[in-house]
Design a protein around this motif. Structure first.
Motif, PDB file in Angstrom:
ATOM      1  N   ASP A 114     -17.407 -21.428 -12.930  1.00 59.89           N
ATOM      2  CA  ASP A 114     -17.968 -22.192 -14.222  1.00 59.89           C
ATOM      3  C   ASP A 114     -17.267 -23.643 -14.703  1.00 59.89           C
ATOM      4  N   CYS A 115     -16.119 -22.992 -14.326  1.00 59.68           N
ATOM      5  CA  CYS A 115     -14.701 -24.475 -14.668  1.00 59.68           C
ATOM      6  C   CYS A 115     -14.823 -24.939 -13.325  1.00 59.68           C
ATOM      7  N   LEU A 116     -15.101 -24.402 -12.050  1.00 61.70           N
ATOM      8  CA  LEU A 116     -14.878 -25.913 -11.062  1.00 61.70           C
ATOM      9  C   LEU A 116     -16.458 -25.646 -10.975  1.00 61.70           C
TER      10      LEU A 116
ATOM     11  N   GLY B 208      -9.588 -16.406  -4.256  1.00 65.86           N
ATOM     12  CA  GLY B 208     -11.435 -17.048  -4.248  1.00 65.86           C
ATOM     13  C   GLY B 208     -11.555 -18.042  -5.583  1.00 65.86           C
ATOM     14  N   ALA B 209     -10.861 -18.198  -6.447  1.00 62.50           N
ATOM     15  CA  ALA B 209     -10.823 -19.132  -6.972  1.00 62.50           C
ATOM     16  C   ALA B 209      -9.790 -20.026  -6.915  1.00 62.50           C
ATOM     17  N   ARG B 210      -8.790 -19.639  -6.377  1.00 61.60           N
ATOM     18  CA  ARG B 210      -8.193 -20.344  -5.597  1.00 61.60           C
ATOM     19  C   ARG B 210      -8.305 -21.016  -4.618  1.00 61.60           C
TER      20      ARG B 210
ATOM     21  N   ALA C 116     -12.361 -28.080  -3.352  1.00 67.11           N
ATOM     22  CA  ALA C 116     -12.817 -29.548  -3.514  1.00 67.11           C
ATOM     23  C   ALA C 116     -11.274 -30.180  -4.506  1.00 67.11           C
ATOM     24  N   GLY C 117     -10.242 -30.386  -4.181  1.00 66.25           N
ATOM     25  CA  GLY C 117      -9.096 -31.161  -4.296  1.00 66.25           C
ATOM     26  C   GLY C 117      -8.194 -30.855  -5.864  1.00 66.25           C
ATOM     27  N   GLY C 118      -8.308 -29.414  -5.856  1.00 68.08           N
ATOM     28  CA  GLY C 118      -7.541 -29.246  -6.939  1.00 68.08           C
ATOM     29  C   GLY C 118      -6.340 -28.037  -6.378  1.00 68.08           C
ATOM     30  N   GLY C 119      -6.227 -27.481  -7.865  1.00 68.30           N
ATOM     31  CA  GLY C 119      -5.435 -25.970  -7.602  1.00 68.30           C
ATOM     32  C   GLY C 119      -6.064 -25.203  -8.302  1.00 68.30           C
TER      33      GLY C 119
ATOM     34  N   ALA D 123       2.628 -28.733 -18.208  1.00 71.64           N
ATOM     35  CA  ALA D 123       3.192 -29.941 -17.797  1.00 71.64           C
ATOM     36  C   ALA D 123       3.105 -30.201 -16.037  1.00 71.64           C
ATOM     37  N   ASP D 124       3.300 -29.319 -15.646  1.00 70.77           N
ATOM     38  CA  ASP D 124       3.132 -29.590 -14.494  1.00 70.77           C
ATOM     39  C   ASP D 124       2.086 -29.902 -13.755  1.00 70.77           C
ATOM     40  N   GLY D 125       1.926 -31.143 -13.395  1.00 76.45           N
ATOM     41  CA  GLY D 125       0.342 -31.487 -12.667  1.00 76.45           C
ATOM     42  C   GLY D 125       0.764 -31.431 -11.359  1.00 76.45           C
ATOM     43  N   SER D 126       1.235 -30.761 -11.192  1.00 73.61           N
ATOM     44  CA  SER D 126       1.067 -31.207  -8.983  1.00 73.61           C
ATOM     45  C   SER D 126      -0.394 -29.808  -8.237  1.00 73.61           C
ATOM     46  N   SER D 127      -0.384 -29.156  -9.576  1.00 75.20           N
ATOM     47  CA  SER D 127      -1.469 -28.543  -8.871  1.00 75.20           C
ATOM     48  C   SER D 127      -3.263 -28.390  -9.138  1.00 75.20           C
TER      49      SER D 127
END
Length: 125
Positions: free
Chosen positions: A47-49, A76-78, A84-87, A121-125
């Motif tokens: 749902d979040c994705l 699977g969520a990963r 979708a360009g995220g993580g 705080a880590d926005g890298s994923s």
């Protein structure tokens, strides 16, 4: 910061809460994640994705158990988030849960932080 609660799902052994934290969705499973409860986590993650969240932070601090089915839900969520360009980032794993990730090698494919605050705080994923 936006800390709006998006939703929750519950069975006798697993409670899953979802909230927005800035541009991330924070998903907090509490209890036992296994074959019988995996869909209670899978559905909120999907749902979040579907709602456009590309970054999912899984707060594992209250997760007491995770078997291979639960691990597959997270993997699977990963994959979907990365497509979708995220993580997906994991935070606050208890030793018993961290051990499952270590044994299977899954800890090598996730970004893992000691605390939720560090993960946010880590926005890298």
């Amino acid at each position: 910061m936006d800390r709006g609660t998006v939703g929750s799902a519950q069975s006798g052994r697993l409670l899953v809460e979802v909230r927005e934290e800035g541009s991330s969705a924070v998903v907090t499973p509490a209890g036992e994640l296994d074959h019988h409860t995996a869909d209670l986590l899978r559905e909120p993650l999907e749902d979040c994705l579907a709602k456009g969240f590309k970054r999912l932070v899984i707060d594992c601090a209250r997760l007491e158990f995770c078997d291979s089915t639960g691990l597959n839900v997270l993997l699977g969520a990963r994959l979907k988030a990365e497509a979708a360009g995220g993580g997906v980032t994991l935070a606050g794993m208890q030793p018993v849960v961290a051990r499952v990730f270590e044994i299977t090698g899954a800890d090598a494919v996730f970004t893992v932080h000691d605390t939720l605050e560090a993960a946010l705080a880590d926005g890298s994923s």
